[in-house]
Design an enzyme around this catalytic site. Structure first.
Site, mmCIF file in Angstrom:
data_model
loop_
_atom_site.group_PDB
_atom_site.id
_atom_site.type_symbol
_atom_site.label_atom_id
_atom_site.label_comp_id
_atom_site.label_asym_id
_atom_site.label_seq_id
_atom_site.Cartn_x
_atom_site.Cartn_y
_atom_site.Cartn_z
ATOM 1 N N GLU A 63 6.476 -1.328 0.605
ATOM 2 C CA GLU A 63 5.430 -2.289 0.927
ATOM 3 C C GLU A 63 5.564 -3.498 0.007
ATOM 4 O O GLU A 63 6.288 -3.457 -0.996
ATOM 5 C CB GLU A 63 4.046 -1.660 0.783
ATOM 6 C CG GLU A 63 3.711 -1.175 -0.604
ATOM 7 C CD GLU A 63 2.382 -0.420 -0.652
ATOM 8 O OE1 GLU A 63 1.905 0.025 0.407
ATOM 9 O OE2 GLU A 63 1.843 -0.275 -1.756
ATOM 10 N N HIS A 98 1.168 2.975 -13.630
ATOM 11 C CA HIS A 98 0.503 3.104 -12.328
ATOM 12 C C HIS A 98 -0.583 4.171 -12.321
ATOM 13 O O HIS A 98 -1.044 4.581 -11.251
ATOM 14 C CB HIS A 98 1.518 3.388 -11.213
ATOM 15 C CG HIS A 98 2.623 2.400 -11.128
ATOM 16 N ND1 HIS A 98 2.440 1.095 -10.727
ATOM 17 C CD2 HIS A 98 3.946 2.503 -11.428
ATOM 18 C CE1 HIS A 98 3.589 0.451 -10.756
ATOM 19 N NE2 HIS A 98 4.506 1.274 -11.182
ATOM 20 N N ARG A 154 -9.161 13.598 -1.455
ATOM 21 C CA ARG A 154 -9.617 14.556 -2.465
ATOM 22 C C ARG A 154 -10.674 13.881 -3.340
ATOM 23 O O ARG A 154 -10.949 12.704 -3.192
ATOM 24 C CB ARG A 154 -8.443 15.000 -3.344
ATOM 25 C CG ARG A 154 -7.690 13.824 -3.979
ATOM 26 C CD ARG A 154 -6.510 14.269 -4.826
ATOM 27 N NE ARG A 154 -5.647 13.174 -5.218
ATOM 28 C CZ ARG A 154 -5.858 12.357 -6.231
ATOM 29 N NH1 ARG A 154 -6.954 12.502 -6.961
ATOM 30 N NH2 ARG A 154 -5.009 11.388 -6.531
#
Length: 353
Positions: A63, A98, A154
């Site tokens: 992406e 990240h 989750r």
């Protein structure tokens, strides 16, 4: 992607830089940033190997890579009876490798219009996938535009800040939905009250590229007081193993305003004593005093900025001295430690006054 040729074609269409991600992954594992076509094939290979090793699935996708975006996400709840709600937004831009280190709710730059648009997109993702239970829809935001990144199906680490500003027990709702119950409220029944910040306390050395620092905790004292929440399972004498994730505590602060919340978090960090392993407490101390953070000016590369790096050494030294002082009082018992902390806080306030 089916191969390097397809990847090159997609990258040429969306423009470099791009990022390669593991389709089955999370937590930043296997991500590869690619500046140009020359490095794309190697990045795909490395990403696939890491994805296979970590998740058992080598599938990757690419992406557009945004250079200094904000990470903004929306908590959603959905039951099996067709009811969908969002619990507003969280700002999660301060990260290392990240992975998030500081989260807050609501996002400090959020406007009513942007919130309406992003919340609508988050709910659209949940509805399109016929989702049920608690989930988080994550976006990257830059230059007035936002881009869908992923949905985490989750409960996330940072759900605590959403609980603090909405008063909704997300774990309880998750279990109720799994049991077949309907959501006990609609969108109009969800509102924001105040501001919340979470600091992830990791057993890591922030001066050594966040290297993990497992070991035995020799002295431990957790913070408390109004608006402070601590989620942890560690204690004095506990040995942090090298086999698992390095996060050892979640330190949260809540206040009616963002400045009040920052002030409470500073106090909580000041009171927190962990001796025996290196932790990210000094880094959080630096962040809570950083003018850019105070102004809400953050992005996903915030920790690489010079204004953080040049003050971190000083805060590490200050934190080590402070912890040794408070740790000495712990040897005399909890009562003496509490008195020491209270007197120290009073003297600091007198100096500032």
């Amino acid at each position: 992607m089916k191969g390097a040729d397809e990847a090159k074609k997609i990258a040429a269409e969306i423009g470099y830089p791009v990022i390669v991600k593991a389709s089955a992954g999370g937590g930043g594992i296997g991500m590869q940033i690619v500046a140009d076509e020359a490095g794309l094939e190697d990045a795909i290979g490395a990403g696939m190997r890491m994805a296979e090793s970590a998740f058992g699935d080598p599938t990757v996708f690419i992406e557009k890579y945004l250079v200094k975006p904000r990470h903004i996400e929306f908590q959603v709840l959905a039951d099996e009876h067709g009811n969908f709600v969002h619990l507003y937004d969280r700002e999660c831009s301060i990260q290392r490798r990240h992975q998030k280190l500081v989260e807050e709710a609501p996002c400090p730059i959020m406007t009513d219009d942007l919130r309406d648009r992003m919340a609508g997109s988050a709910l659209a993702v949940a509805k399109a996938s016929d989702y049920t239970n608690a989930g988080t829809v994550e976006f990257l935001y830059a230059d007035g535009d936002y881009y869908f990144m992923e949905m985490n199906t989750r409960l996330q680490v940072e759900h605590t800040v959403t609980e603090l500003i909405t008063g909704i027990d997300i774990v309880k709702q998750q279990l109720a939905i799994a049991a077949g119950d309907s959501l006990p409220f609609d969108q109009q029944g969800v509102s924001i009250r105040g501001h919340a910040i979470e600091c992830r306390i990791n057993a890591e050395d922030p001066l050594n590229n966040f290297a993990a620092d497992p070991g035995k905790i020799l002295r431990y004292r957790s913070p408390g007081g109004p608006g402070v929440r601590i989620d942890s399972g560690i204690h004095m004498g506990y040995t942090i193993p090298a086999n698992y994730d390095s996060m050892i505590a979640k330190l949260c602060a809540w206040g009616m305003t963002r400045p009040e919340t920052i002030a409470r978090m500073r106090r909580a960090i000041y009171e927190y004593v962990i001796i025996g392993v290196k932790t990210t407490l000094p880094l959080h101390h630096a962040i809570m005093h950083n003018p850019h953070f105070i102004d809400g000016d953050t992005h996903t590369h915030f920790l690489q900025e010079e204004h953080i790096l040049k003050t971190l050494n000083r805060y590490v030294r200050e934190e080590e001295k402070r912890m040794q002082t408070l740790a000495a009082s712990l040897r005399q018992g909890k009562e003496i430690a509490a008195i020491t902390g209270a007197v120290s806080a009073h003297l600091m306030s007198r100096k500032k006054g």
